[in-house]
Design a protein around this motif. Sequence first.
Motif, PDB file in Angstrom:
ATOM      1  N   PRO A 174       0.805  -1.228   0.000  1.00  0.00           N
ATOM      2  CA  PRO A 174       0.000   0.000   0.000  1.00  0.00           C
ATOM      3  C   PRO A 174       0.837   1.278   0.000  1.00  0.00           C
ATOM      4  N   GLU A 175       1.922   1.304   0.784  1.00  0.00           N
ATOM      5  CA  GLU A 175       2.742   2.510   0.849  1.00  0.00           C
ATOM      6  C   GLU A 175       3.444   2.769  -0.482  1.00  0.00           C
ATOM      7  N   LEU A 176       4.003   1.716  -1.055  1.00  0.00           N
ATOM      8  CA  LEU A 176       4.673   1.858  -2.342  1.00  0.00           C
ATOM      9  C   LEU A 176       3.678   2.227  -3.438  1.00  0.00           C
ATOM     10  N   LEU A 177       2.503   1.642  -3.371  1.00  0.00           N
ATOM     11  CA  LEU A 177       1.445   1.943  -4.342  1.00  0.00           C
ATOM     12  C   LEU A 177       1.058   3.411  -4.285  1.00  0.00           C
ATOM     13  N   LYS A 178       0.860   3.944  -3.065  1.00  0.00           N
ATOM     14  CA  LYS A 178       0.456   5.339  -2.919  1.00  0.00           C
ATOM     15  C   LYS A 178       1.557   6.286  -3.390  1.00  0.00           C
ATOM     16  N   ARG A 179       2.810   5.934  -3.077  1.00  0.00           N
ATOM     17  CA  ARG A 179       3.925   6.781  -3.500  1.00  0.00           C
ATOM     18  C   ARG A 179       4.003   6.840  -5.032  1.00  0.00           C
ATOM     19  N   GLY A 180       3.827   5.693  -5.684  1.00  0.00           N
ATOM     20  CA  GLY A 180       3.875   5.684  -7.139  1.00  0.00           C
ATOM     21  C   GLY A 180       2.737   6.456  -7.757  1.00  0.00           C
ATOM     22  N   GLU A 181       1.530   6.302  -7.228  1.00  0.00           N
ATOM     23  CA  GLU A 181       0.376   7.025  -7.772  1.00  0.00           C
ATOM     24  C   GLU A 181       0.508   8.529  -7.569  1.00  0.00           C
ATOM     25  N   ASP A 182       1.044   8.931  -6.404  1.00  0.00           N
ATOM     26  CA  ASP A 182       1.225  10.371  -6.145  1.00  0.00           C
ATOM     27  C   ASP A 182       2.235  10.977  -7.116  1.00  0.00           C
ATOM     28  N   LEU A 183       3.312  10.254  -7.374  1.00  0.00           N
ATOM     29  CA  LEU A 183       4.308  10.747  -8.322  1.00  0.00           C
ATOM     30  C   LEU A 183       3.721  10.906  -9.722  1.00  0.00           C
ATOM     31  N   LEU A 184       3.015   9.882 -10.184  1.00  0.00           N
ATOM     32  CA  LEU A 184       2.423   9.930 -11.530  1.00  0.00           C
ATOM     33  C   LEU A 184       1.389  11.045 -11.631  1.00  0.00           C
ATOM     34  N   LYS A 185       0.622  11.236 -10.566  1.00  0.00           N
ATOM     35  CA  LYS A 185      -0.387  12.307 -10.579  1.00  0.00           C
ATOM     36  C   LYS A 185       0.265  13.679 -10.652  1.00  0.00           C
ATOM     37  N   SER A 186       1.411  13.829  -9.989  1.00  0.00           N
ATOM     38  CA  SER A 186       2.100  15.132  -9.993  1.00  0.00           C
ATOM     39  C   SER A 186       2.701  15.452 -11.361  1.00  0.00           C
ATOM     40  N   TRP A 187       2.901  14.434 -12.201  1.00  0.00           N
ATOM     41  CA  TRP A 187       3.494  14.650 -13.521  1.00  0.00           C
ATOM     42  C   TRP A 187       2.463  14.828 -14.641  1.00  0.00           C
ATOM     43  N   GLU A 188       1.193  14.607 -14.318  1.00  0.00           N
ATOM     44  CA  GLU A 188       0.163  14.577 -15.361  1.00  0.00           C
ATOM     45  C   GLU A 188       0.132  15.841 -16.224  1.00  0.00           C
ATOM     46  N   GLY A 189       0.339  16.982 -15.618  1.00  0.00           N
ATOM     47  CA  GLY A 189       0.259  18.232 -16.372  1.00  0.00           C
ATOM     48  C   GLY A 189       1.591  18.716 -16.912  1.00  0.00           C
ATOM     49  N   GLN A 190       2.677  17.953 -16.710  1.00  0.00           N
ATOM     50  CA  GLN A 190       3.998  18.388 -17.146  1.00  0.00           C
ATOM     51  C   GLN A 190       4.271  18.001 -18.597  1.00  0.00           C
ATOM     52  N   ALA A 191       4.952  18.891 -19.278  1.00  0.00           N
ATOM     53  CA  ALA A 191       5.310  18.618 -20.674  1.00  0.00           C
ATOM     54  C   ALA A 191       6.269  17.436 -20.753  1.00  0.00           C
ATOM     55  N   GLY A 192       6.065  16.576 -21.699  1.00  0.00           N
ATOM     56  CA  GLY A 192       6.942  15.435 -21.921  1.00  0.00           C
ATOM     57  C   GLY A 192       6.523  14.168 -21.211  1.00  0.00           C
ATOM     58  N   PHE A 193       5.545  14.253 -20.294  1.00  0.00           N
ATOM     59  CA  PHE A 193       5.143  13.077 -19.531  1.00  0.00           C
ATOM     60  C   PHE A 193       4.529  12.010 -20.445  1.00  0.00           C
ATOM     61  N   TYR A 194       3.649  12.421 -21.328  1.00  0.00           N
ATOM     62  CA  TYR A 194       2.962  11.452 -22.188  1.00  0.00           C
ATOM     63  C   TYR A 194       3.874  10.965 -23.319  1.00  0.00           C
ATOM     64  N   ARG A 195       4.850  11.788 -23.689  1.00  0.00           N
ATOM     65  CA  ARG A 195       5.851  11.310 -24.644  1.00  0.00           C
ATOM     66  C   ARG A 195       6.648  10.169 -24.023  1.00  0.00           C
ATOM     67  N   THR A 196       7.033  10.334 -22.762  1.00  0.00           N
ATOM     68  CA  THR A 196       7.794   9.296 -22.064  1.00  0.00           C
ATOM     69  C   THR A 196       6.975   8.019 -21.897  1.00  0.00           C
ATOM     70  N   LEU A 197       5.694   8.171 -21.531  1.00  0.00           N
ATOM     71  CA  LEU A 197       4.828   7.006 -21.386  1.00  0.00           C
ATOM     72  C   LEU A 197       4.685   6.253 -22.706  1.00  0.00           C
ATOM     73  N   SER A 198       4.610   6.992 -23.806  1.00  0.00           N
ATOM     74  CA  SER A 198       4.466   6.366 -25.123  1.00  0.00           C
ATOM     75  C   SER A 198       5.684   5.536 -25.478  1.00  0.00           C
ATOM     76  N   VAL A 199       6.855   6.041 -25.127  1.00  0.00           N
ATOM     77  CA  VAL A 199       8.082   5.294 -25.398  1.00  0.00           C
ATOM     78  C   VAL A 199       8.140   4.036 -24.526  1.00  0.00           C
ATOM     79  N   ILE A 200       7.681   4.156 -23.274  1.00  0.00           N
ATOM     80  CA  ILE A 200       7.754   3.033 -22.341  1.00  0.00           C
ATOM     81  C   ILE A 200       6.883   1.867 -22.797  1.00  0.00           C
ATOM     82  N   PHE A 201       5.649   2.165 -23.245  1.00  0.00           N
ATOM     83  CA  PHE A 201       4.766   1.053 -23.564  1.00  0.00           C
ATOM     84  C   PHE A 201       5.198   0.312 -24.840  1.00  0.00           C
TER      85      PHE A 201
END
Length: 412
Positions: free
Chosen positions: A18-45
């Motif tokens: 649960p702690e690791l899960l919350k930390r990961g979700e909080d980080l991803l949520k904080s990046w949602e509005g940042q430029a380049g986030f979805y470009r990085t996700l596209s490369v990852i998948f």
Amino acid sequence: MGESVVIEALRASTSQDPELLKRGEDLLKSWEGQAGFYRTLSVIFTEHRVETSVRWMAITYIKNGVDRYWRKGAISPIDPEEKDVVRHCLLSGLEEPVNQVSVQLAVLISRIARMDCPEQWPQLLPVLTASIQSPSSLMQQRALLTLKYVMKTMAGRRLANDRKLFYKITEGLFVPISELWNHHTQHLLQSEPIPAVAVNAECAKNCLKVLRQLIVYGLPRFHVVPEVVAVVNVLFDRIKLFLDYRTRCVSDLSKHVESMITVAMKSLTELHAHHPLGYVGFLDKTYQLIISYMFTSDGAGKLYDKFVVQCLTLLRQVLKCEDYQMPTNLLSCVPPSEVMQAQMIRTSVFRSAILQEMIRHLIMTYLILSEQDMQNALESAEEFGIATCVLYYCVMCPIYCIICPIYCIMCL
């Protein structure tokens, strides 16, 4: 942001801790509005060395971002250049080997297509059209899956310009998709190994689902297009072939055959619901198909519950169709020729002997409780009650709605 950092955050968001899960979700949520986030996700998948769960989560976050930040008027909209990278990665990743990821990918492409195709994404349909002709079986499967979702999404557009665009798309897609559907259905009937049957069944189903969207929403007068009429006529023949084939194949294959029959029957039902007057030319085949399998010896050993429900539903829909009703005052209102034709077909098909046999069969087969039903009621009244309620809504309602119109026909 670095690719490795995002991968670790995605990996944490799939953790059972649960702690690791919350930390990961909080980080991803904080990046949602940042430029380049979805470009990085596209490369990852698109990187298959990464765990499937991480790649699946990357697509999920892109999908959420499309809903929130893709439109120009959104808060912190995604940059056009970043959108280009995302769209390019989506098309380059079409040949996805993992089923769960491929479905998410197809859904994501369809959501972007609803907003961008064809103005901002002119490459999408040409790439999909070329991919369904690919010699690679996997590429063809994934392209058809994606095309199914894209066509369903684009068929839902209701503005006049969007409708005209879909009509144009239908003109270019109908023939190649119908040829591919014919190819896969023929191979399905000839396939022996279970994997080959599963592949052909999936491709044939997706082809037919695409054809259904094209005919129902892309051809306002489908009955005047010879290629479409030919496909619908073949559909009736294929249903009969699949019913016969189902009795001969092993149990592991029957579910694939049943799914094909289900899609075919749904296609006929939806086609009639949206184009009742255009469907008049197929009423005779519809009546003959349902009557021969439901109420004669032709259906012996070939019927199963889902097909019975679909037949009764289609028959009820046709018999109760208001578009086929004659006007009350024939002197002041002349009915269309299609209505007259529908009435003539119904009169020629539903003769007295056939009507009496249909009513007898409906009552004796479906309305009377068998000894097994009585035994089940005594052993487990609650389970029997639940099953009876499901049976009532799925089977009894169509039967009652069919018997009443049949009595009306007999009284004419």
